[in-house]
Design a protein around this motif. Sequence first.
Motif, short mmCIF file in Angstrom:
data_model
loop_
_atom_site.label_atom_id
_atom_site.label_comp_id
_atom_site.label_asym_id
_atom_site.label_seq_id
_atom_site.Cartn_x
_atom_site.Cartn_y
_atom_site.Cartn_z
N SER A 1 -1.32 9.18 -2.81
CA SER A 1 -0.12 8.48 -3.24
C SER A 1 0.43 7.71 -2.05
O SER A 1 0.11 8.02 -0.90
CB SER A 1 0.94 9.47 -3.74
N PRO A 2 1.27 6.70 -2.30
CA PRO A 2 1.84 5.94 -1.17
C PRO A 2 2.74 6.79 -0.29
O PRO A 2 3.01 6.44 0.85
CB PRO A 2 2.62 4.83 -1.87
N LYS A 3 3.18 7.92 -0.82
CA LYS A 3 4.05 8.81 -0.04
C LYS A 3 3.30 9.47 1.10
O LYS A 3 3.84 9.67 2.19
CB LYS A 3 4.66 9.87 -0.95
N TYR A 4 2.04 9.82 0.87
CA TYR A 4 1.29 10.60 1.84
C TYR A 4 0.19 9.82 2.56
O TYR A 4 -0.26 10.25 3.63
CB TYR A 4 0.63 11.81 1.16
N LEU B 1 -8.89 5.24 12.75
CA LEU B 1 -8.47 3.84 12.75
C LEU B 1 -7.02 3.65 13.16
O LEU B 1 -6.58 2.51 13.36
CB LEU B 1 -8.72 3.22 11.37
N GLY B 2 -6.26 4.75 13.27
CA GLY B 2 -4.88 4.67 13.75
C GLY B 2 -3.89 4.09 12.75
O GLY B 2 -2.85 3.56 13.13
N ILE B 3 -4.19 4.22 11.43
CA ILE B 3 -3.27 3.74 10.40
C ILE B 3 -2.29 4.87 10.08
O ILE B 3 -2.67 5.87 9.48
CB ILE B 3 -4.03 3.31 9.13
N ARG B 4 -1.07 4.73 10.47
CA ARG B 4 -0.09 5.82 10.33
C ARG B 4 1.10 5.38 9.49
O ARG B 4 1.33 4.19 9.29
CB ARG B 4 0.40 6.27 11.71
N LYS B 5 1.85 6.36 9.03
CA LYS B 5 3.12 6.09 8.36
C LYS B 5 4.10 7.19 8.73
O LYS B 5 3.70 8.29 9.12
CB LYS B 5 2.93 6.01 6.84
N PRO B 6 5.40 6.92 8.63
CA PRO B 6 6.39 7.93 9.00
C PRO B 6 6.31 9.17 8.11
O PRO B 6 5.93 9.08 6.93
CB PRO B 6 7.73 7.21 8.81
N ALA B 7 6.69 10.30 8.67
CA ALA B 7 6.77 11.54 7.89
C ALA B 7 8.02 11.52 7.03
O ALA B 7 8.97 10.78 7.30
CB ALA B 7 6.79 12.74 8.83
N GLY B 8 8.03 12.34 5.99
CA GLY B 8 9.20 12.47 5.14
C GLY B 8 10.05 13.67 5.52
O GLY B 8 9.72 14.42 6.45
N MET B 9 11.13 13.86 4.80
CA MET B 9 12.04 14.97 5.11
C MET B 9 11.38 16.33 4.87
O MET B 9 11.67 17.29 5.59
CB MET B 9 13.31 14.85 4.27
N ARG B 10 10.51 16.42 3.87
CA ARG B 10 9.84 17.69 3.62
C ARG B 10 8.95 18.08 4.80
O ARG B 10 8.89 19.24 5.20
CB ARG B 10 9.00 17.60 2.35
N VAL C 1 10.49 9.51 11.35
CA VAL C 1 10.77 10.11 10.05
C VAL C 1 11.44 9.09 9.14
O VAL C 1 12.39 8.41 9.55
CB VAL C 1 11.68 11.35 10.20
N ASP C 2 10.95 8.98 7.91
CA ASP C 2 11.60 8.18 6.89
C ASP C 2 12.46 9.12 6.06
O ASP C 2 11.98 9.81 5.18
CB ASP C 2 10.54 7.50 6.02
N ARG C 3 13.74 9.16 6.37
CA ARG C 3 14.64 10.13 5.73
C ARG C 3 14.92 9.80 4.27
O ARG C 3 15.50 10.61 3.55
CB ARG C 3 15.95 10.23 6.52
N SER C 4 14.49 8.64 3.82
CA SER C 4 14.67 8.28 2.40
C SER C 4 13.45 8.64 1.57
O SER C 4 13.44 8.45 0.35
CB SER C 4 14.95 6.78 2.27
N GLN C 5 12.41 9.12 2.21
CA GLN C 5 11.14 9.35 1.52
C GLN C 5 11.22 10.48 0.50
O GLN C 5 10.56 10.45 -0.52
CB GLN C 5 10.04 9.63 2.54
N ASP C 6 12.01 11.49 0.78
CA ASP C 6 12.16 12.62 -0.14
C ASP C 6 13.61 12.71 -0.60
O ASP C 6 14.53 12.35 0.13
CB ASP C 6 11.78 13.94 0.55
#
Length: 268
Positions: A253-256, A28-37, A81-86
């Motif tokens: 989780s909302p993170k992943y 479905l193409g629902i994506r979110k930015p990756a985190g620092m980890r 990348v969402d650098r605030s995620q981790d």
Amino acid sequence: MNEIIKVRASSWAGLFDCAHRWEGEHLLGIRKPAGMRALLGTAVHAGTATFDKSRMDGSNITADEAAGVVIDTLRCPDFEVDRSQDDLSMRESERIALTAHSLYCAEISPQFEFVGVENTLDPLDIDCGHGLTIRLTGTMDRARAAQTEAGPVIADVKTGTRVIEQGRASTRGRAAQTGTYQLMYEHTERVSTAGSQILALSTTSTPAAAVSPVFDARRVMVGTEGHPGLIEHAAAMFKTGLFPPNPSSPLCSPKYCARWETCLFRER
């Protein structure tokens, strides 16, 4: 009319963790930015692959020279990348990534004779019936083929904070991805593989390295007589269009999960 759905081989493991999340991201193409980890892991993979490729082609660059790729990837990623995620600063990310990279080059890589690093693999079709075909595509983007007396072994580099348990490389939940690589490598190279192996690099504050025993991930994918493998289970999902959720997944989780906010099945 035959319908062909293309799927990246490297995503296959996620299908069996939470198919609902996988469907959202890959169909479905629902994506979110990756985190620092995640970025840290990508950087380590890039640096170690550069080192191993140089061993294969005879250029034999040093670990320090290959470390430049680690830093370049961290500072200039080619994905969002969402650098605030981790809770991980760039400085700490660089320290952990470079330490893990050095451990790999000194302790893990010399144990193997690699015959393939990040190979581009021929597409592999899975007939789901009713005119539906799943076409696995892509490269062994985090894996290498190592030659052994029993034949090639698919050696998959894994990074993270839980890839080493009690000093041992964890193989739990790894068969779907490495088994897919085994099947696609056999399909491409027309050879039989001897199994899979996990090359684990812990990216905790004190990085560590470990290598798992060789295990038969291919069998998990194709099954045995009277026991369907993961491919058959996956075919049933694609054929019915039912991708079951797994609210007990550690990645729920909302993170992943980009589908988490609208997911009916998550714990609230």
